[in-house]
Design a protein around this motif. Structure first.
Motif, PDB file in Angstrom:
ATOM      1  N   ASP A  97       0.878  10.187   4.881  1.00  0.00           N
ATOM      2  CA  ASP A  97       0.263   8.853   4.970  1.00  0.00           C
ATOM      3  C   ASP A  97       1.311   7.764   4.784  1.00  0.00           C
ATOM      4  O   ASP A  97       1.295   6.749   5.483  1.00  0.00           O
ATOM      5  CB  ASP A  97      -0.851   8.703   3.930  1.00  0.00           C
ATOM      6  CG  ASP A  97      -2.037   9.609   4.219  1.00  0.00           C
ATOM      7  OD1 ASP A  97      -2.218  10.023   5.384  1.00  0.00           O
ATOM      8  OD2 ASP A  97      -2.794   9.902   3.267  1.00  0.00           O
ATOM      9  N   ASN A 148       0.287  10.730  -0.728  1.00  0.00           N
ATOM     10  CA  ASN A 148       0.503  11.650   0.383  1.00  0.00           C
ATOM     11  C   ASN A 148       1.706  11.197   1.222  1.00  0.00           C
ATOM     12  O   ASN A 148       1.693  10.098   1.790  1.00  0.00           O
ATOM     13  CB  ASN A 148      -0.763  11.693   1.249  1.00  0.00           C
ATOM     14  CG  ASN A 148      -0.661  12.681   2.382  1.00  0.00           C
ATOM     15  OD1 ASN A 148       0.305  12.700   3.128  1.00  0.00           O
ATOM     16  ND2 ASN A 148      -1.686  13.519   2.511  1.00  0.00           N
ATOM     17  N   CYS A 176       0.830  -1.224   0.000  1.00  0.00           N
ATOM     18  CA  CYS A 176       0.000   0.000   0.000  1.00  0.00           C
ATOM     19  C   CYS A 176       0.855   1.261   0.000  1.00  0.00           C
ATOM     20  O   CYS A 176       0.535   2.226  -0.680  1.00  0.00           O
ATOM     21  CB  CYS A 176      -0.918   0.024   1.218  1.00  0.00           C
ATOM     22  SG  CYS A 176      -2.254  -1.150   1.097  1.00  0.00           S
ATOM     23  N   LYS A 234     -10.796  10.945  -2.447  1.00  0.00           N
ATOM     24  CA  LYS A 234      -9.966  11.704  -3.378  1.00  0.00           C
ATOM     25  C   LYS A 234     -10.464  11.551  -4.821  1.00  0.00           C
ATOM     26  O   LYS A 234     -10.141  12.342  -5.674  1.00  0.00           O
ATOM     27  CB  LYS A 234      -8.505  11.262  -3.290  1.00  0.00           C
ATOM     28  CG  LYS A 234      -7.856  11.696  -2.009  1.00  0.00           C
ATOM     29  CD  LYS A 234      -6.442  11.166  -1.802  1.00  0.00           C
ATOM     30  CE  LYS A 234      -5.688  10.751  -3.001  1.00  0.00           C
ATOM     31  NZ  LYS A 234      -4.319  10.329  -2.729  1.00  0.00           N
ATOM     32  N   THR A 235     -11.231  10.463  -5.074  1.00  0.00           N
ATOM     33  CA  THR A 235     -11.667  10.210  -6.456  1.00  0.00           C
ATOM     34  C   THR A 235     -13.053  10.764  -6.711  1.00  0.00           C
ATOM     35  O   THR A 235     -13.800  11.087  -5.855  1.00  0.00           O
ATOM     36  CB  THR A 235     -11.656   8.691  -6.766  1.00  0.00           C
ATOM     37  OG1 THR A 235     -12.482   8.020  -5.832  1.00  0.00           O
ATOM     38  CG2 THR A 235     -10.256   8.161  -6.733  1.00  0.00           C
ATOM     39  N   LYS A 237     -10.411   7.798   3.216  1.00  0.00           N
ATOM     40  CA  LYS A 237      -9.761   9.041   2.767  1.00  0.00           C
ATOM     41  C   LYS A 237      -9.327   8.902   1.304  1.00  0.00           C
ATOM     42  O   LYS A 237      -9.527   9.809   0.504  1.00  0.00           O
ATOM     43  CB  LYS A 237      -8.547   9.353   3.648  1.00  0.00           C
ATOM     44  CG  LYS A 237      -7.740  10.550   3.180  1.00  0.00           C
ATOM     45  CD  LYS A 237      -6.477  10.726   3.986  1.00  0.00           C
ATOM     46  CE  LYS A 237      -5.625  11.821   3.362  1.00  0.00           C
ATOM     47  NZ  LYS A 237      -4.323  11.951   4.013  1.00  0.00           N
ATOM     48  N   GLU A 238      -8.746   7.764   0.970  1.00  0.00           N
ATOM     49  CA  GLU A 238      -8.298   7.522  -0.404  1.00  0.00           C
ATOM     50  C   GLU A 238      -9.484   7.511  -1.367  1.00  0.00           C
ATOM     51  O   GLU A 238      -9.383   8.003  -2.480  1.00  0.00           O
ATOM     52  CB  GLU A 238      -7.503   6.217  -0.492  1.00  0.00           C
ATOM     53  CG  GLU A 238      -6.109   6.323   0.060  1.00  0.00           C
ATOM     54  CD  GLU A 238      -5.242   7.308  -0.713  1.00  0.00           C
ATOM     55  OE1 GLU A 238      -5.209   7.260  -1.959  1.00  0.00           O
ATOM     56  OE2 GLU A 238      -4.608   8.146  -0.065  1.00  0.00           O
ATOM     57  N   GLU A 239     -10.604   6.937  -0.944  1.00  0.00           N
ATOM     58  CA  GLU A 239     -11.791   6.926  -1.805  1.00  0.00           C
ATOM     59  C   GLU A 239     -12.355   8.332  -2.013  1.00  0.00           C
ATOM     60  O   GLU A 239     -12.850   8.630  -3.101  1.00  0.00           O
ATOM     61  CB  GLU A 239     -12.877   6.041  -1.192  1.00  0.00           C
ATOM     62  CG  GLU A 239     -12.592   4.579  -1.364  1.00  0.00           C
ATOM     63  CD  GLU A 239     -13.641   3.694  -0.724  1.00  0.00           C
ATOM     64  OE1 GLU A 239     -13.618   2.504  -1.035  1.00  0.00           O
ATOM     65  OE2 GLU A 239     -14.456   4.177   0.068  1.00  0.00           O
ATOM     66  N   VAL A 280      -6.197   1.874  -4.532  1.00  0.00           N
ATOM     67  CA  VAL A 280      -5.483   2.053  -3.268  1.00  0.00           C
ATOM     68  C   VAL A 280      -6.386   1.724  -2.085  1.00  0.00           C
ATOM     69  O   VAL A 280      -5.966   1.030  -1.150  1.00  0.00           O
ATOM     70  CB  VAL A 280      -4.906   3.485  -3.151  1.00  0.00           C
ATOM     71  CG1 VAL A 280      -4.203   3.683  -1.817  1.00  0.00           C
ATOM     72  CG2 VAL A 280      -3.939   3.766  -4.300  1.00  0.00           C
ATOM     73  N   SER A 281      -7.626   2.192  -2.110  1.00  0.00           N
ATOM     74  CA  SER A 281      -8.524   1.888  -0.993  1.00  0.00           C
ATOM     75  C   SER A 281      -8.797   0.388  -0.920  1.00  0.00           C
ATOM     76  O   SER A 281      -8.926  -0.166   0.181  1.00  0.00           O
ATOM     77  CB  SER A 281      -9.831   2.682  -1.100  1.00  0.00           C
ATOM     78  OG  SER A 281     -10.650   2.203  -2.135  1.00  0.00           O
ATOM     79  N   LEU A 296       0.514   5.061  -2.289  1.00  0.00           N
ATOM     80  CA  LEU A 296      -0.001   6.300  -1.710  1.00  0.00           C
ATOM     81  C   LEU A 296       0.763   7.498  -2.253  1.00  0.00           C
ATOM     82  O   LEU A 296       1.978   7.429  -2.443  1.00  0.00           O
ATOM     83  CB  LEU A 296       0.126   6.281  -0.181  1.00  0.00           C
ATOM     84  CG  LEU A 296      -0.813   5.355   0.569  1.00  0.00           C
ATOM     85  CD1 LEU A 296      -0.431   5.298   2.040  1.00  0.00           C
ATOM     86  CD2 LEU A 296      -2.257   5.794   0.415  1.00  0.00           C
TER      87      LEU A 296
END
Length: 167
Positions: free
Chosen positions: A53, A50, A44, A166-167, A162-164, A114-115, A48
């Protein structure tokens, strides 16, 4: 020097504290599952964007080595055991990420690549927790270690959300 020792050919392994146990021992299952989790978290981290993160996941990976060492120590105490401070730190990470999320209802994993990977990590963390709990019913396991692993799955859940977002 080779990594082949042949000492495990009989189905046993050595704990950090020196005892020989079968490879399917609950203790070995518990730290082996954390090892699997550590590998998935490494995967993972490579996806990422960030840097904060990424750094948080790297710190968690280091803490997982401490958890594994602690679980692999049957006699005596492990010098770098998980502490309440570690639990407090990961708890604060969860609170920090939650502030920007608006969670309601169930979440279907896989909102983005990523999520989805983070959700795999979360489920492996939960499996590790179940194995550690099973071990704790037979042997004394530090409550801080149990809390840390429980909180870790919460962290992985909110990081995935958080990753989700972003999309």
């Amino acid at each position: 020097m080779s990594i082949i020792t042949k000492s495990g050919d009989d189905g046993k392994t050595s704990l950090y504290s020196g005892e020989r146990v079968y490879k399917d021992d609950l203790r070995v299952e518990a730290y082996g599952t954390l090892d699997e989790l550590n590998a998935w978290i490494g995967e993972c981290r490579n996806h990422l964007a960030n840097p904060v993160d990424k750094e948080n996941l790297l710190e968690i990976q280091k803490n997982l080595f401490r958890c594994m060492g602690q679980l692999a120590t049957k006699k005596g105490t492990f010098a770098k055991a998980i502490t309440q401070k570690d639990v407090d730190n990961i708890t604060e990470l969860v609170y920090s990420l939650e502030k920007n999320l608006h969670l309601k209802g169930f979440i279907i994993p896989g909102g983005n690549p990523v999520s989805a990977k983070l959700d795999i990590c979360r489920t492996v963390a939960r499996r590790a927790e179940r194995k550690i709990i099973a071990l704790s019913r037979k042997e004394n396991i530090a409550p801080e270690l149990l809390s840390y692993v429980n909180r870790l799955s919460d962290f992985l859940f909110v990081l995935a959300r958080k990753e989700e977002n972003k999309t």
